[in-house]
Design a protein around this motif. Structure first.
Motif, PDB file in Angstrom:
ATOM      1  N   ARG A  48       0.839  -1.220   0.000  1.00  0.00           N
ATOM      2  CA  ARG A  48       0.000   0.000   0.000  1.00  0.00           C
ATOM      3  C   ARG A  48       0.866   1.258   0.000  1.00  0.00           C
ATOM      4  N   GLY A  49       2.183   1.040  -0.029  1.00  0.00           N
ATOM      5  CA  GLY A  49       3.089   2.198  -0.065  1.00  0.00           C
ATOM      6  C   GLY A  49       3.422   2.752   1.317  1.00  0.00           C
ATOM      7  N   ASP A  50       2.997   2.056   2.390  1.00  0.00           N
ATOM      8  CA  ASP A  50       3.331   2.539   3.740  1.00  0.00           C
ATOM      9  C   ASP A  50       4.788   2.233   4.058  1.00  0.00           C
ATOM     10  N   GLU A  51       5.491   3.222   4.575  1.00  0.00           N
ATOM     11  CA  GLU A  51       6.893   3.014   4.960  1.00  0.00           C
ATOM     12  C   GLU A  51       6.932   2.236   6.274  1.00  0.00           C
ATOM     13  N   LEU A  52       7.715   1.167   6.318  1.00  0.00           N
ATOM     14  CA  LEU A  52       7.768   0.304   7.495  1.00  0.00           C
ATOM     15  C   LEU A  52       9.009   0.537   8.349  1.00  0.00           C
ATOM     16  N   LEU A  53       9.961   1.288   7.804  1.00  0.00           N
ATOM     17  CA  LEU A  53      11.178   1.580   8.561  1.00  0.00           C
ATOM     18  C   LEU A  53      11.219   3.054   8.933  1.00  0.00           C
ATOM     19  N   PHE A  54      11.824   3.318  10.064  1.00  0.00           N
ATOM     20  CA  PHE A  54      11.930   4.692  10.546  1.00  0.00           C
ATOM     21  C   PHE A  54      13.273   5.289  10.138  1.00  0.00           C
ATOM     22  N   THR A  55      13.258   6.540   9.755  1.00  0.00           N
ATOM     23  CA  THR A  55      14.511   7.278   9.550  1.00  0.00           C
ATOM     24  C   THR A  55      14.404   8.601  10.287  1.00  0.00           C
ATOM     25  N   SER A  56      15.383   8.901  11.095  1.00  0.00           N
ATOM     26  CA  SER A  56      15.347  10.135  11.861  1.00  0.00           C
ATOM     27  C   SER A  56      15.355  11.343  10.930  1.00  0.00           C
ATOM     28  N   SER A  57      14.593  12.367  11.314  1.00  0.00           N
ATOM     29  CA  SER A  57      14.586  13.584  10.499  1.00  0.00           C
ATOM     30  C   SER A  57      15.956  14.248  10.561  1.00  0.00           C
ATOM     31  N   LYS A  58      16.757  13.863  11.571  1.00  0.00           N
ATOM     32  CA  LYS A  58      18.099  14.452  11.700  1.00  0.00           C
ATOM     33  C   LYS A  58      19.157  13.566  11.048  1.00  0.00           C
ATOM     34  N   ALA A  59      18.722  12.519  10.378  1.00  0.00           N
ATOM     35  CA  ALA A  59      19.699  11.598   9.776  1.00  0.00           C
ATOM     36  C   ALA A  59      20.535  12.322   8.742  1.00  0.00           C
ATOM     37  N   ILE A  60      21.829  12.015   8.762  1.00  0.00           N
ATOM     38  CA  ILE A  60      22.729  12.593   7.761  1.00  0.00           C
ATOM     39  C   ILE A  60      22.869  11.559   6.659  1.00  0.00           C
ATOM     40  N   MET A  61      22.408  11.921   5.469  1.00  0.00           N
ATOM     41  CA  MET A  61      22.327  10.926   4.405  1.00  0.00           C
ATOM     42  C   MET A  61      23.597  10.830   3.564  1.00  0.00           C
ATOM     43  N   LYS A  62      24.603  11.557   3.948  1.00  0.00           N
ATOM     44  CA  LYS A  62      25.794  11.581   3.087  1.00  0.00           C
ATOM     45  C   LYS A  62      26.964  10.837   3.722  1.00  0.00           C
ATOM     46  N   PRO A  63      27.676  10.011   2.911  1.00  0.00           N
ATOM     47  CA  PRO A  63      28.898   9.402   3.411  1.00  0.00           C
ATOM     48  C   PRO A  63      29.862  10.526   3.821  1.00  0.00           C
ATOM     49  N   PRO A  64      30.780  10.364   4.759  1.00  0.00           N
ATOM     50  CA  PRO A  64      31.079   9.090   5.406  1.00  0.00           C
ATOM     51  C   PRO A  64      30.299   8.865   6.692  1.00  0.00           C
ATOM     52  N   LYS A  65      29.310   9.685   6.999  1.00  0.00           N
ATOM     53  CA  LYS A  65      28.574   9.533   8.245  1.00  0.00           C
ATOM     54  C   LYS A  65      27.608   8.363   8.183  1.00  0.00           C
ATOM     55  N   ALA A  66      27.402   7.684   9.302  1.00  0.00           N
ATOM     56  CA  ALA A  66      26.405   6.621   9.365  1.00  0.00           C
ATOM     57  C   ALA A  66      25.016   7.252   9.357  1.00  0.00           C
ATOM     58  N   MET A  67      24.100   6.593   8.731  1.00  0.00           N
ATOM     59  CA  MET A  67      22.736   7.136   8.622  1.00  0.00           C
ATOM     60  C   MET A  67      21.853   6.496   9.686  1.00  0.00           C
ATOM     61  N   ARG A  68      21.208   7.336  10.500  1.00  0.00           N
ATOM     62  CA  ARG A  68      20.377   6.828  11.575  1.00  0.00           C
ATOM     63  C   ARG A  68      18.974   6.545  11.064  1.00  0.00           C
ATOM     64  N   GLY A  69      18.790   5.333  10.647  1.00  0.00           N
ATOM     65  CA  GLY A  69      17.479   4.941  10.142  1.00  0.00           C
ATOM     66  C   GLY A  69      17.607   3.699   9.291  1.00  0.00           C
TER      67      GLY A  69
END
Ligand code: BG6
Length: 258
Positions: A48-69
């Motif tokens: 149904r298109g529902d997202e089942l995993l959480f990603t923090s709104s503060k997640a840093i999506m760029k390497p080399p940082k780990a992404m919280r989510g």
């Protein structure tokens, strides 16, 4: 990518997006997005298109940082129990598509969409952790949209080493007071909020009233996370991993091996 076909690099229809992430799609319409950065599942949606995993709104999506989510891979160290950075370096590295995936068959190609990834240590990694390994990760979506991760770590030169490992899964849930976990009752756990003191879980299914950061030892291979508000139950199965962890407010279940 066609339904139920492999999304590995050898598949000309493999779904890759602009950031190099791999897109998996099940015949039912469920999807998963896998980033080569960290070998991390960053999205898993049902039909149904529902997202089942959480990603923090503060997640840093760029390497080399780990992404919280999503599902960070903790390796070769889980948490702070070692000399490496927390949760090890694997979640901060670029993984590659694995063309070989030895030992795992493709016989279920009609019913799964999958990708095979591999991580090998860089020279820099070997300075802080002087061991030779190949970490192979197969991520697949079944025809019904179930998500599966299979990890295999190979000792390349035969010199013994030990490691700890976890899938640090961030599940998306509604109000935490509406969430209940079944399957961990009466187990012993190590409490990260009090120097990993060992306690025994009391009572029925687990609910959350305050901050929780625990590793349940020798947990069963199946546990359930019931979300009353969303009327959704996650059934989490593991195999070959002895323990289960959970943390609130970022509820995650890292079955881990140490
Ligand atoms: O912020 P990180 O490094 O992604 O770790 C997230 C959490 O990981 C858990 O395993 C730790 O027990 C928590 O204390 C920590 O907050």
């Amino acid at each position: 990518m066609s339904m139920g076909r492999y999304a590995a690099s050898t598949d000309p229809e493999a779904g890759r997006d602009g950031d190099g992430a791999v897109l998996l799609r099940s015949p039912s319409g469920a999807t998963a997005r896998v980033s080569l950065h960290g070998g991390q599942v960053v999205s898993w949606k049902n039909d149904r298109g529902d997202e089942l995993l959480f990603t923090s709104s503060k997640a840093i999506m760029k390497p080399p940082k780990a992404m919280r989510g999503g599902i960070p891979i903790c390796f070769p160290q889980f948490g702070n129990c070692g000399t490496l950075e927390r949760h090890g370096f694997a979640r901060n590295r670029m993984w590659a598509l694995d063309e070989e995936h030895p030992g795992l068959s493709r016989s279920d190609s009609g019913s799964r969409s999958l990708v095979d990834l591999i991580l090998k240590p860089s020279e820099e990694d070997q300075k802080s952790w002087p061991h030779s390994f190949e970490f192979r990760l197969r991520i697949s979506l079944t025809k019904d949209g179930d998500l599966s991760l299979v990890s295999r770590i190979r000792n390349v030169n035969g010199k013994p080493f030990s490691f700890s490992f976890a899938y640090h899964t961030y599940l998306s849930v509604s109000d935490i007071s509406e969430v209940r976990i079944e399957g961990l009752e009466t187990l012993d756990y190590l409490d990260n909020l009090s120097q990993r003191e060992r306690h025994t879980e009391q009572g029925d299914a687990i609910t959350f009233e305050s901050e929780v950061d625990r590793v349940y030892v020798s947990s069963p291979n199946v546990i359930a996370v019931l979300d009353h508000e969303k009327k959704r139950t996650f059934v989490i199965r593991k195999d070959g991993l002895p323990d289960t962890g959970k943390t609130h407010p970022f509820i995650h279940f890292p079955p881990c091996l140490q």
